[in-house]
Design a protein around this motif. Structure first.
Motif, mmCIF file in Angstrom:
data_model
loop_
_atom_site.group_PDB
_atom_site.id
_atom_site.type_symbol
_atom_site.label_atom_id
_atom_site.label_comp_id
_atom_site.label_asym_id
_atom_site.label_seq_id
_atom_site.Cartn_x
_atom_site.Cartn_y
_atom_site.Cartn_z
ATOM 1 N N GLY A 45 -1.978 -1.530 -3.883
ATOM 2 C CA GLY A 45 -3.007 -0.512 -3.769
ATOM 3 C C GLY A 45 -2.340 0.848 -3.721
ATOM 4 O O GLY A 45 -1.570 1.135 -2.795
ATOM 5 N N THR A 46 -2.616 1.668 -4.720
ATOM 6 C CA THR A 46 -1.902 2.948 -4.804
ATOM 7 C C THR A 46 -2.762 4.055 -5.401
ATOM 8 O O THR A 46 -3.579 3.806 -6.298
ATOM 9 C CB THR A 46 -0.621 2.795 -5.647
ATOM 10 N N PRO A 47 -2.572 5.272 -4.913
ATOM 11 C CA PRO A 47 -3.176 6.420 -5.585
ATOM 12 C C PRO A 47 -2.295 6.830 -6.761
ATOM 13 O O PRO A 47 -1.187 6.300 -6.943
ATOM 14 C CB PRO A 47 -3.181 7.499 -4.491
ATOM 15 N N VAL A 48 -2.806 7.766 -7.545
ATOM 16 C CA VAL A 48 -2.038 8.361 -8.642
ATOM 17 C C VAL A 48 -1.818 9.824 -8.300
ATOM 18 O O VAL A 48 -2.768 10.544 -7.991
ATOM 19 C CB VAL A 48 -2.795 8.242 -9.982
ATOM 20 N N GLU A 84 0.841 -1.200 0.000
ATOM 21 C CA GLU A 84 0.000 0.000 0.000
ATOM 22 C C GLU A 84 0.872 1.244 0.000
ATOM 23 O O GLU A 84 1.954 1.251 0.595
ATOM 24 C CB GLU A 84 -0.936 0.003 1.200
ATOM 25 N N ALA A 85 0.375 2.296 -0.661
ATOM 26 C CA ALA A 85 1.219 3.482 -0.857
ATOM 27 C C ALA A 85 0.509 4.806 -0.606
ATOM 28 O O ALA A 85 1.022 5.853 -0.985
ATOM 29 C CB ALA A 85 1.779 3.467 -2.286
ATOM 30 N N SER A 86 -0.649 4.766 0.038
ATOM 31 C CA SER A 86 -1.377 6.024 0.261
ATOM 32 C C SER A 86 -1.155 6.571 1.658
ATOM 33 O O SER A 86 -1.341 5.856 2.653
ATOM 34 C CB SER A 86 -2.878 5.824 0.052
ATOM 35 N N PRO A 87 -0.797 7.850 1.775
ATOM 36 C CA PRO A 87 -0.622 8.464 3.086
ATOM 37 C C PRO A 87 -1.950 8.676 3.826
ATOM 38 O O PRO A 87 -1.957 8.985 5.009
ATOM 39 C CB PRO A 87 0.056 9.800 2.768
ATOM 40 N N ARG A 88 -3.070 8.505 3.121
ATOM 41 C CA ARG A 88 -4.377 8.698 3.754
ATOM 42 C C ARG A 88 -4.798 7.494 4.591
ATOM 43 O O ARG A 88 -5.788 7.560 5.310
ATOM 44 C CB ARG A 88 -5.441 8.973 2.690
ATOM 45 N N GLY A 89 -4.081 6.401 4.468
ATOM 46 C CA GLY A 89 -4.399 5.226 5.269
ATOM 47 C C GLY A 89 -5.817 4.748 5.061
ATOM 48 O O GLY A 89 -6.289 4.593 3.938
ATOM 49 N N LYS A 90 -6.528 4.527 6.174
ATOM 50 C CA LYS A 90 -7.876 3.961 6.106
ATOM 51 C C LYS A 90 -8.872 4.873 5.397
ATOM 52 O O LYS A 90 -9.965 4.430 5.025
ATOM 53 C CB LYS A 90 -8.371 3.644 7.524
ATOM 54 N N ASN A 91 -8.529 6.132 5.223
ATOM 55 C CA ASN A 91 -9.426 7.058 4.535
ATOM 56 C C ASN A 91 -9.231 7.061 3.022
ATOM 57 O O ASN A 91 -9.947 7.750 2.306
ATOM 58 C CB ASN A 91 -9.229 8.481 5.062
ATOM 59 N N THR A 129 -2.132 -7.911 -9.051
ATOM 60 C CA THR A 129 -3.289 -7.051 -9.306
ATOM 61 C C THR A 129 -2.956 -5.668 -8.769
ATOM 62 O O THR A 129 -2.516 -5.532 -7.626
ATOM 63 C CB THR A 129 -4.552 -7.581 -8.613
ATOM 64 N N VAL A 130 -3.161 -4.661 -9.600
ATOM 65 C CA VAL A 130 -2.910 -3.273 -9.201
ATOM 66 C C VAL A 130 -4.247 -2.571 -9.019
ATOM 67 O O VAL A 130 -5.066 -2.517 -9.940
ATOM 68 C CB VAL A 130 -2.070 -2.527 -10.254
ATOM 69 N N LEU A 131 -4.477 -2.058 -7.825
ATOM 70 C CA LEU A 131 -5.694 -1.326 -7.491
ATOM 71 C C LEU A 131 -5.343 0.163 -7.524
ATOM 72 O O LEU A 131 -4.647 0.657 -6.643
ATOM 73 C CB LEU A 131 -6.189 -1.754 -6.109
ATOM 74 N N LEU A 132 -5.799 0.830 -8.561
ATOM 75 C CA LEU A 132 -5.304 2.173 -8.883
ATOM 76 C C LEU A 132 -6.406 3.213 -8.680
ATOM 77 O O LEU A 132 -7.414 3.222 -9.390
ATOM 78 C CB LEU A 132 -4.846 2.177 -10.346
ATOM 79 N N ALA A 133 -6.231 4.082 -7.698
ATOM 80 C CA ALA A 133 -7.209 5.131 -7.416
ATOM 81 C C ALA A 133 -6.694 6.470 -7.917
ATOM 82 O O ALA A 133 -5.552 6.846 -7.635
ATOM 83 C CB ALA A 133 -7.488 5.198 -5.916
ATOM 84 N N SER A 134 -7.531 7.193 -8.645
ATOM 85 C CA SER A 134 -7.087 8.473 -9.217
ATOM 86 C C SER A 134 -8.230 9.483 -9.259
ATOM 87 O O SER A 134 -9.391 9.116 -9.444
ATOM 88 C CB SER A 134 -6.542 8.266 -10.635
ATOM 89 N N GLY A 135 -7.846 10.740 -9.106
ATOM 90 C CA GLY A 135 -8.846 11.797 -9.206
ATOM 91 C C GLY A 135 -9.366 11.943 -10.619
ATOM 92 O O GLY A 135 -10.543 12.224 -10.844
ATOM 93 N N GLY A 136 -8.469 11.739 -11.597
ATOM 94 C CA GLY A 136 -8.863 11.784 -12.998
ATOM 95 C C GLY A 136 -9.311 10.420 -13.485
ATOM 96 O O GLY A 136 -9.102 9.414 -12.830
#
Length: 205
Positions: free
Chosen positions: A93-96, A8-15, A133-140
């Motif tokens: 699991g990572t944001p963009v 996991e790579a998001s600084p938002r953690g559980k949020n 499997t890459v779980l990719l979350a992005s604003g765009g």
């Protein structure tokens, strides 16, 4: 026993959306693999250093010639590599951020791309047979038909580096348009509702 490595790579953690996507994946994977082992690695809580001169000096020195300081410089890298080697399935699991992956995820790859361990000396990937499997979350939104699809550097780069390591079975579950959550237009639960079936399909292709 099957091993799952969760990165996991998001600084938002559980949020974060990517964290919740990873949590859904793990729940479904545990259901399908009740005897399996889950190894978790949250990169935002890992003392990752960017590669520096001492690290590179250790990297290019044969193990039998490494000093104590060199072995110490590679200690975390060795740990991360062992986690990857022991995994049958990897989920990331990572944001963009600004069209690419966060710096911590790039740093993780820099630590696990190791000549003679995960990458052959002639450039062949040594991690064949693993699935990712890459779980990719992005604003765009960067899926097919998007006017900004060509900006999807994150997917292109992740597929490239995973293939270089020998992981050819790579699936992406994109979650675009996450900004609706930040803008208060949708709750995270509402946003996740159509994404969850896609995650479950990725667990059991």
């Amino acid at each position: 026993m099957t091993n799952l490595l969760v990165i996991e790579a998001s600084p938002r953690g559980k949020n974060s959306v990517s964290h919740n996507m990873a949590a859904e994946y793990v729940d479904e994977w545990r259901h399908a693999n009740p005897d399996g082992k889950v190894i978790r690695r949250d990169l935002t809580h890992t003392a990752l250093k960017f590669t520096d001169a001492p690290w590179l000096a250790a990297y290019f020195t044969p193990p039998e010639k490494q000093s104590t300081e060199m072995k110490d410089a590679l200690k975390l890298s060795d740990e991360l590599v062992e986690e990857l080697l022991s995994a049958d399935v990897v989920v990331i699991g990572t944001p963009v951020y600004n069209y690419n992956v966060p710096a911590v995820l790039k740093a993780w790859f820099d630590h696990v791309v190791r000549k003679g361990i995960t990458l052959g000396f002639s450039g062949e990937g040594l991690l064949k047979g693993k699935r990712c499997t890459v779980l990719l979350a992005s604003g765009g939104v960067y899926t097919v038909g998007s006017p900004i699809r060509e900006r999807d550097i994150a997917t292109q780069w992740l597929r490239l580096i995973l293939n270089v390591l020998g992981i050819e079975n790579v699936e992406f579950v994109p979650a675009g348009g996450t900004k609706v959550i930040d803008l208060g237009e949708q709750s995270r639960a509402e946003y996740m509702e159509p994404i969850i079936p896609l995650i479950r399909e990725a667990v059991n292709p």
